[in-house]
Design a protein around this motif. Structure first.
Motif, short mmCIF file in Angstrom:
data_model
loop_
_atom_site.label_atom_id
_atom_site.label_comp_id
_atom_site.label_asym_id
_atom_site.label_seq_id
_atom_site.Cartn_x
_atom_site.Cartn_y
_atom_site.Cartn_z
N THR A 218 0.86 -0.99 0.22
CA THR A 218 0.19 -0.12 -0.73
C THR A 218 0.76 1.00 0.12
N ILE A 219 0.31 2.23 -0.06
CA ILE A 219 0.72 3.38 -0.20
C ILE A 219 1.48 3.97 1.06
N ASP A 220 0.63 3.63 2.41
CA ASP A 220 1.50 3.67 3.38
C ASP A 220 2.23 2.45 4.22
N HIS A 221 3.28 2.01 2.63
CA HIS A 221 3.84 0.84 3.22
C HIS A 221 5.08 1.67 2.89
N ILE A 222 4.55 2.23 1.63
CA ILE A 222 5.82 2.55 0.63
C ILE A 222 6.03 4.27 2.06
N GLU A 223 4.99 4.78 2.32
CA GLU A 223 5.93 6.33 2.45
C GLU A 223 6.33 6.46 4.05
N ALA A 224 5.51 4.76 4.91
CA ALA A 224 6.37 4.75 5.64
C ALA A 224 8.33 4.61 5.56
N ALA A 225 8.65 3.78 4.78
CA ALA A 225 9.67 3.19 4.42
C ALA A 225 10.44 4.57 4.52
N ILE A 226 10.21 5.43 3.52
CA ILE A 226 11.24 6.51 3.19
C ILE A 226 11.00 7.68 4.47
N GLU A 227 13.18 7.83 4.45
CA GLU A 227 13.53 8.56 5.47
C GLU A 227 13.95 9.63 5.54
N SER A 228 14.46 9.76 3.82
CA SER A 228 14.89 11.34 4.47
C SER A 228 13.87 12.08 1.87
N GLU A 229 13.34 13.30 1.96
CA GLU A 229 13.62 13.32 0.08
C GLU A 229 14.55 14.82 0.21
N ASP A 230 14.75 14.39 -0.70
CA ASP A 230 15.59 15.63 -1.36
C ASP A 230 15.43 16.51 -2.86
N TYR A 231 15.92 17.22 -2.77
CA TYR A 231 15.16 17.73 -4.39
C TYR A 231 16.34 18.74 -4.93
N HIS A 232 16.29 18.40 -6.25
CA HIS A 232 17.60 19.44 -7.04
C HIS A 232 17.44 19.45 -8.71
N GLN A 233 16.88 20.59 -8.58
CA GLN A 233 17.01 21.75 -9.94
C GLN A 233 18.32 21.16 -10.03
N LEU A 234 18.55 20.81 -11.92
CA LEU A 234 19.38 20.34 -12.32
C LEU A 234 19.44 21.94 -13.43
N THR A 235 18.45 22.45 -13.65
CA THR A 235 19.06 23.11 -15.39
C THR A 235 17.34 23.98 -15.08
N SER A 236 17.54 24.96 -15.98
CA SER A 236 15.94 25.84 -15.77
C SER A 236 14.20 25.12 -15.89
N THR A 237 14.41 23.56 -16.44
CA THR A 237 13.33 22.39 -16.56
C THR A 237 13.25 21.68 -16.29
N LEU A 238 14.49 21.09 -15.35
CA LEU A 238 14.40 19.74 -14.56
C LEU A 238 14.69 19.66 -12.87
N THR A 239 13.59 18.90 -12.47
CA THR A 239 13.95 18.92 -10.77
C THR A 239 13.52 17.18 -10.92
N VAL A 240 14.84 16.89 -10.39
CA VAL A 240 15.00 15.66 -9.26
C VAL A 240 14.75 15.14 -7.89
N CYS A 241 14.00 14.19 -8.00
CA CYS A 241 13.65 13.72 -6.41
C CYS A 241 14.29 12.81 -5.97
N VAL A 242 14.91 12.72 -5.05
CA VAL A 242 15.66 11.34 -4.59
C VAL A 242 14.90 10.69 -2.77
N LEU A 243 14.19 9.78 -3.13
CA LEU A 243 13.66 9.79 -2.05
C LEU A 243 14.54 7.93 -1.39
N THR A 244 14.89 8.29 -0.86
CA THR A 244 16.57 7.24 1.18
C THR A 244 15.21 6.95 1.96
N LEU A 245 14.71 5.58 1.43
CA LEU A 245 14.59 4.70 2.13
C LEU A 245 15.06 4.75 3.38
N LYS A 246 14.23 4.12 4.01
CA LYS A 246 15.26 3.53 5.72
C LYS A 246 16.58 2.59 5.58
N CYS A 247 15.75 1.72 4.83
CA CYS A 247 17.48 0.26 4.25
C CYS A 247 18.64 1.23 3.65
#
Length: 102
Positions: A21-50
């Protein structure tokens, strides 16, 4: 159909076998980071608890259409989408009683 509608239908139909379930996934997320690499590109990095990382990206064609908050939402949604098969594989291994060593 959105996630809430799907979840409601699953519940209504009494589908109770093990599932991700989405709850399982959300509970496994330790942190999230966002990077705007260009004037049109955003990257999200989810770091899981593992410690494993999953990424999602959002891009628009024209810099004039770029919106940082919208880009973050889309990139996070795509990173979450990338988690479903990983969590599904893990659950299938657990349900079948197998390990990575089998």
């Amino acid at each position: 159909m959105n996630d809430q509608e799907i979840e409601q239908e699953i519940t209504t139909k009494g589908l109770t076998a093990p599932r991700v379930t989405i709850d399982h996934i959300e509970a496994a997320i330790e942190s999230e980071d966002y990077h705007q690499l260009t004037s049109t590109l955003t990257v999200c990095v989810l770091t899981l608890k593992c410690g494993y990382t999953v990424t999602g990206e959002s891009a628009c064609v024209s810099p004039e259409n770029f919106d940082a908050e919208l880009g973050k939402k889309i990139a996070r949604s795509k990173a979450i989408d990338a988690c479903w098969p990983l969590f599904g594989f893990h659950l299938a291994m657990v349900v079948s009683g197998q390990s990575m060593d089998s």
